[in-house]
Enzyme design. Structure first.
Site, PDB file in Angstrom:
ATOM      1  N   ASP A  81       0.821  -1.209   0.000  1.00  0.00           N
ATOM      2  CA  ASP A  81       0.000   0.000   0.000  1.00  0.00           C
ATOM      3  C   ASP A  81       0.858   1.264   0.000  1.00  0.00           C
ATOM      4  O   ASP A  81       0.373   2.347   0.328  1.00  0.00           O
ATOM      5  CB  ASP A  81      -0.903   0.010   1.242  1.00  0.00           C
ATOM      6  CG  ASP A  81      -2.371  -0.194   0.877  1.00  0.00           C
ATOM      7  OD1 ASP A  81      -2.648  -0.509  -0.291  1.00  0.00           O
ATOM      8  OD2 ASP A  81      -3.239  -0.043   1.760  1.00  0.00           O
ATOM      9  N   ASP A 215      -7.703  -6.646  13.619  1.00  0.00           N
ATOM     10  CA  ASP A 215      -7.565  -8.033  14.053  1.00  0.00           C
ATOM     11  C   ASP A 215      -8.408  -8.328  15.294  1.00  0.00           C
ATOM     12  O   ASP A 215      -9.004  -9.391  15.421  1.00  0.00           O
ATOM     13  CB  ASP A 215      -6.096  -8.386  14.294  1.00  0.00           C
ATOM     14  CG  ASP A 215      -5.390  -7.412  15.208  1.00  0.00           C
ATOM     15  OD1 ASP A 215      -5.991  -6.369  15.534  1.00  0.00           O
ATOM     16  OD2 ASP A 215      -4.236  -7.680  15.588  1.00  0.00           O
TER      17      ASP A 215
END
Length: 481
Positions: A81, A215
């Protein structure tokens, strides 16, 4: 009292596991016709999401390319990214180099970079070939898994729905399953291994871009849907800890703001879920409220505000059990599972109390959706791997599975050049006004305590004030560029 009881239960559980030598037992293996090995070899997709990680991309890519797994049953995705063209080029060239060495690895770069890491992972899961892979192993850009990582984890997933997670944080992000509390001043495992909800996200929603702790978000939703978790305490993977206070501060802000965002978003789902009342209580009151809200609030208000202010009010007096016994008991219980940490107990307590300012601010911003709640700053990496770390990457013979490792001397030279470039850059100390203001309050209160002969308070206020002063002047860790 509740906090100490919570810590005591965690410690007793940890000791019981060690005393009974309880370990997850993997299912029996099978025979792989390609390699002739006996073992469980399903299709595994390995993902490394990264963003402008030019300091660590080489070692992390080298580590995953040397995972000991049948080449035809593993695909490595480098999910870049980066918005820096130079970094993009370097990572792409590294991937191409490993492709020539025989690694099954692909490079992927998003044009539209929405949703940070969760958006990156979600986008990668939309690739058509992903459906061919049964499991996904996700490593951050600074991870260096050992070659046997998959062989030590994947067998536990056979005929089970499982999740393996261990983090570099002092406490694993999956505290909601009441495993052991860790206090270890060393590099920790930070690896996530997920059977990704059938990949289509219908079971628990897949990756969502609504918080800065993607997460934890996916783990909580999996827990609410009845998924089982396995904690492998003996599976480790080297990662990099923040070297500067600024980097650690940004990281901790994200890790304490994110859970409060998640709590606010998940509370209705937790209440409506079909899990037991006990699990709901554990998740709401112990995991979110006690460990993520009450503890930072308790540390900040008691040690940084209430205690020093009582030194200026003769009528006010805090009992010794509030100031000494409860904090001492909690600290002892925190480090009990890791006896090697005892020599660091005093600096740990002082530094954690100092960090309570950042954690308290993050907690408030996340709970009430203030401006900094959605701040996402990639933790600054240095990429300083030791020679021993690099050597571990080349312990496997170069001809094995058709994958080789770039020359060790070349890697060491590149790292040395990077460190020289960093050392030539001018570094400076930042000034943290909140910490300095509290340092002034605490040191003044220490002087007032000394004059009033309150010795037990004096020593704490003095050392805590010095700790705030060091942090406020940015004398902890390395300085920023």
């Amino acid at each position: 009292m509740i906090q100490s009881l919570d810590r005591l239960i965690l410690c007793l559980g940890c000791f019981w596991i060690r005393f009974k030598k309880i370990k997850p037992v993997p299912k029996e293996g099978s025979f792989d016709p390609e390699t002739g090995e006996t073992g469980y070899f399903p299709m595994v997709l390995v993902q490394i999401p990264m963003c402008n990680e030019k300091e660590v991309y080489q070692t992390s890519i080298a580590a995953v390319c040397n995972l000991d797994w049948p080449k035809s049953k593993m695909l490595i995705q480098i999910l870049d990214d980066s918005d820096d063209p130079t970094t993009q080029f370097l990572i792409k060239e590294e991937v191409h180099k490993w492709q020539q060495e025989g690694a099954n690895i692909v490079y992927r770069h998003r044009v539209i970079r929405d949703g940070y890491k969760a958006g990156n992972l979600k986008s990668a899961m939309n690739c058509s070939y992903v459906k061919d892979y049964e499991f996904v192993a996700i490593f951050d850009a600074d991870f260096q898994p050992t070659p046997d990582f998959l062989k030590r984890t994947v067998p536990h997933f056979k005929a089970r729905w499982s999740f393996v997670n261990k983090d570099e944080n002092l406490l694993t992000r999956l505290q909601n399953i009441n495993l052991s509390f860790h206090f270890e001043v060393e590099q920790q495992v930070n690896s996530v291994f997920i059977n990704f909800f059938g990949f289509n996200g219908t079971a628990a929603g897949g990756w969502l871009e609504r918080t800065t702790v993607e997460d934890m978000d996916i783990a909580v939703r999996a827990h609410l849907h009845g998924w089982k978790f396995i904690f492998l305490n003996d599976v480790e993977c080297q990662c990099e800890l923040p070297e500067s206070y600024e980097a650690y501060r940004k990281q901790q802000h994200r890790w304490h703001s994110g859970p409060m965002q998640l709590f606010r978003l998940c509370l209705p789902a937790i209440i409506k879920s079909k899990i037991s009342i006990g699990k709901k209580f554990n998740l709401i009151f112990l995991f979110f409220l006690l460990r993520k809200l009450i503890l930072p609030f308790y540390s900040f208000t008691l040690f940084c505000i209430i205690l020093p202010m009582t030194m200026f009010i003769p009528e006010a007096e805090l009992p010794a059990w509030v100031v000494c016994y409860i904090p001492a008991t909690m600290s002892f219980l925190n480090i009990l599972p890791a006896p090697k940490a005892f020599p660091f107990i005093v600096p740990y307590l002082l530094f954690e109390n100092t960090m309570s300012v950042t954690k308290f601010n993050a907690m408030i911003s996340g709970l009430f959706q203030l401006g900094s709640a959605y701040e996402w700053v990639v933790t600054k990496k240095s990429g300083r791997s030791s020679e021993g770390d690099l050597t571990s990457l080349v312990e496997k013979p170069k001809h094995q599975r058709g994958v080789s490792v770039p020359d060790l001397d070349e890697m060491k030279e590149e790292i040395r050049q990077q460190e020289q470039k960093v050392s030539r850059k001018k570094k400076h100390n930042r000034i943290y006004t909140k910490e300095l203001a509290l340092a002034f309050l605490l040191l003044t209160a220490a002087a007032r305590s000394l004059l009033s002969a309150q010795g037990i308070h004096f020593y704490f206020l003095l050392f805590q004030g010095v700790s705030f002063l060091l942090v406020g002047l940015d004398l902890i860790g390395e300085q920023v560029e």
